[in-house]
Enzyme design. Structure first.
Site, PDB file in Angstrom:
ATOM      1  N   GLU A  57      -5.337  -5.070  10.445  1.00 34.58           N
ATOM      2  CA  GLU A  57      -4.307  -4.063  10.672  1.00 34.58           C
ATOM      3  C   GLU A  57      -4.587  -3.356  12.001  1.00 34.58           C
ATOM      4  OE1 GLU A  57      -2.360  -2.839   6.688  1.00 34.58           O
ATOM      5  OE2 GLU A  57      -4.049  -1.508   7.030  1.00 34.58           O
ATOM      6  N   HIS A 105      -9.550   1.138   4.901  1.00 33.07           N
ATOM      7  CA  HIS A 105      -8.274   1.294   5.615  1.00 33.07           C
ATOM      8  C   HIS A 105      -8.482   2.225   6.813  1.00 33.07           C
ATOM      9  CE1 HIS A 105      -4.146   2.326   6.544  1.00 33.07           C
ATOM     10  NE2 HIS A 105      -3.799   1.234   5.877  1.00 33.07           N
ATOM     11  N   GLY A 139       2.652   2.041  10.984  1.00 38.05           N
ATOM     12  CA  GLY A 139       3.616   3.136  10.893  1.00 38.05           C
ATOM     13  C   GLY A 139       4.317   3.451  12.198  1.00 38.05           C
ATOM     14  N   GLU A 183      -6.814   4.568   7.904  1.00 37.98           N
ATOM     15  CA  GLU A 183      -6.558   5.985   7.606  1.00 37.98           C
ATOM     16  C   GLU A 183      -7.768   6.618   6.913  1.00 37.98           C
ATOM     17  OE1 GLU A 183      -2.817   5.261   5.678  1.00 37.98           O
ATOM     18  OE2 GLU A 183      -1.973   4.681   7.614  1.00 37.98           O
ATOM     19  N   SER A 193       3.587  -2.389  10.331  1.00 39.51           N
ATOM     20  CA  SER A 193       5.043  -2.467  10.519  1.00 39.51           C
ATOM     21  C   SER A 193       5.643  -3.801  10.067  1.00 39.51           C
ATOM     22  CB  SER A 193       5.421  -2.152  11.971  1.00 39.51           C
ATOM     23  OG  SER A 193       4.986  -0.845  12.318  1.00 39.51           O
ATOM     24  N   ASN A 212       0.868  -1.177   0.000  1.00 36.73           N
ATOM     25  CA  ASN A 212       0.000   0.000   0.000  1.00 36.73           C
ATOM     26  C   ASN A 212       0.903   1.226   0.000  1.00 36.73           C
ATOM     27  OD1 ASN A 212      -1.762   2.079   0.502  1.00 36.73           O
ATOM     28  ND2 ASN A 212      -2.408   1.345   2.538  1.00 36.73           N
ATOM     29  N   LYS A 268       0.118   4.263  -0.168  1.00 38.80           N
ATOM     30  CA  LYS A 268      -0.486   5.429   0.503  1.00 38.80           C
ATOM     31  C   LYS A 268      -0.266   6.691  -0.349  1.00 38.80           C
ATOM     32  CE  LYS A 268      -0.152   3.027   4.870  1.00 38.80           C
ATOM     33  NZ  LYS A 268      -0.070   3.064   6.314  1.00 38.80           N
TER      34      LYS A 268
HETATM   35  P1  13P Z   1       3.073   0.219   7.791  1.00 33.26           P
HETATM   36  O1  13P Z   1       3.578  -1.028   7.122  1.00 33.26           O
HETATM   37  O2  13P Z   1       3.800   1.461   7.345  1.00 33.26           O
HETATM   38  O3  13P Z   1       2.970   0.081   9.258  1.00 33.26           O
HETATM   39  O4  13P Z   1       1.565   0.440   7.240  1.00 33.26           O
HETATM   40  C1  13P Z   1       0.679  -0.619   7.279  1.00 33.26           C
HETATM   41  C2  13P Z   1      -0.517  -0.267   6.490  1.00 33.26           C
HETATM   42  O5  13P Z   1      -1.272   0.623   6.862  1.00 33.26           O
HETATM   43  C3  13P Z   1      -0.751  -0.980   5.220  1.00 33.26           C
HETATM   44  O6  13P Z   1      -2.016  -0.723   4.718  1.00 33.26           O
END
Ligand code: 13P
Length: 251
Positions: A169, A97, A175, A99, A215, A11, A13
């Site tokens: 997740e 997601h 992150g 976010e 992560s 992803n 982002k």
């Molecule tokens: P990270 O791998 O940066 O923690 O993000 C995970 C994520 O949100 C994947 O959709």
């Protein structure tokens, strides 16, 4: 034991311009030449999809989008439909997601509408669910996940969900560098598979891939993948560099 075909999904982002995405795709195509049982997908931002699709054509890498809007077309400024995503070359779409839930008002209801639109267009939806740190600390993890999955998949029948992928997740692991331990991931994935079984039956539960996200990096992927109910990963930060991401694919 017949484990499902693993899926490692990147992803991206809100990262990368078109030239950066093209460069990254070229590197990935050359690094991912070795045969592997793992299915690989990358989900760049909408504006990058066509350019990336051209670069990865014939490579076996699949393309995904990070979201969609559920209407087919219309006066919805700024929105992108499932059909548009398909026409850009996508097979997958990430939906719900954390976010999107946190910053863009995504709800279990909008997630449900988006999954319907994805499935109607032949896309494979990756439904993201996960608890926040507060919810985990107040022992709400299982009830939060139960609600997200049941509301997100409300009114679907099992035969409509054969392309569904779930992504667990935990918000506190995204992150942050804090990964759920492989045992924590396994416990939750098993719980999610049980919900699928109770709601949609054994065959869907057995065949649905459940990815872990939060992560994930080359150093922890093997341990996660060794768990019975972990069928792959949804990778954020570590998917942005070709060599790091290929280290995850060839765990
Ligand atoms: P990270 O791998 O940066 O923690 O993000 C995970 C994520 O949100 C994947 O959709």
């Amino acid at each position: 034991m017949s484990k499902r075909r693993p899926l490692i999904a990147g992803n991206w982002k809100m990262y990368k311009t078109i030239p950066e995405a093209v460069e990254m795709s070229k590197k990935l195509v050359s690094l991912l030449k070795e045969p592997t049982d793992v299915e690989v997908m990358i989900a760049p931002s909408y504006v990058l999809l066509s350019a990336v699709a051209q670069e990865i054509e014939g490579s076996g890498i699949f393309l995904g989008a990070q979201d969609l809007f559920w209407e087919k077309e219309g006066a919805y400024t700024g929105a992108v439909s499932a059909e548009m995503i398909v026409s850009a070359g996508c097979k997958y779409v990430i939906i719900g997601h954390s976010e999107r839930r946190q910053y863009f008002g995504e709800t279990d209801h909008s997630v449900n509408l988006k999954i319907r639109a994805a499935i109607n267009s032949g896309l494979a939806p990756i439904l993201c669910i996960g608890e926040t740190e507060n919810q985990r600390e107040s022992d709400e993890t299982f009830s939060v996940l139960d609600k997200q999955i049941k509301k997100g998949l409300k009114d679907f029948s099992y035969d409509e969900l054969e392309k569904l992928v779930l992504a667990y997740e935990p918000v506190w692991a995204i992150g942050t560098g804090k990964t759920a331990t492989s045992q924590q991931a396994q416990e939750i994935h098993k719980f999610l598979r049980n919900i699928l079984e109770k709601t949609f039956g054994n065959s869907l539960a057995k065949n649905t891939r459940i990815l872990y996200g939060g992560s994930v990096k080359p150093e922890n992927i093997a341990e996660l993948m060794a768990m019975d109910d972990v069928d792959g990963a949804l990778v954020g930060g570590a998917s942005l560099k070709a060599d790091v991401f290929s280290g995850i694919v060839y765990f």
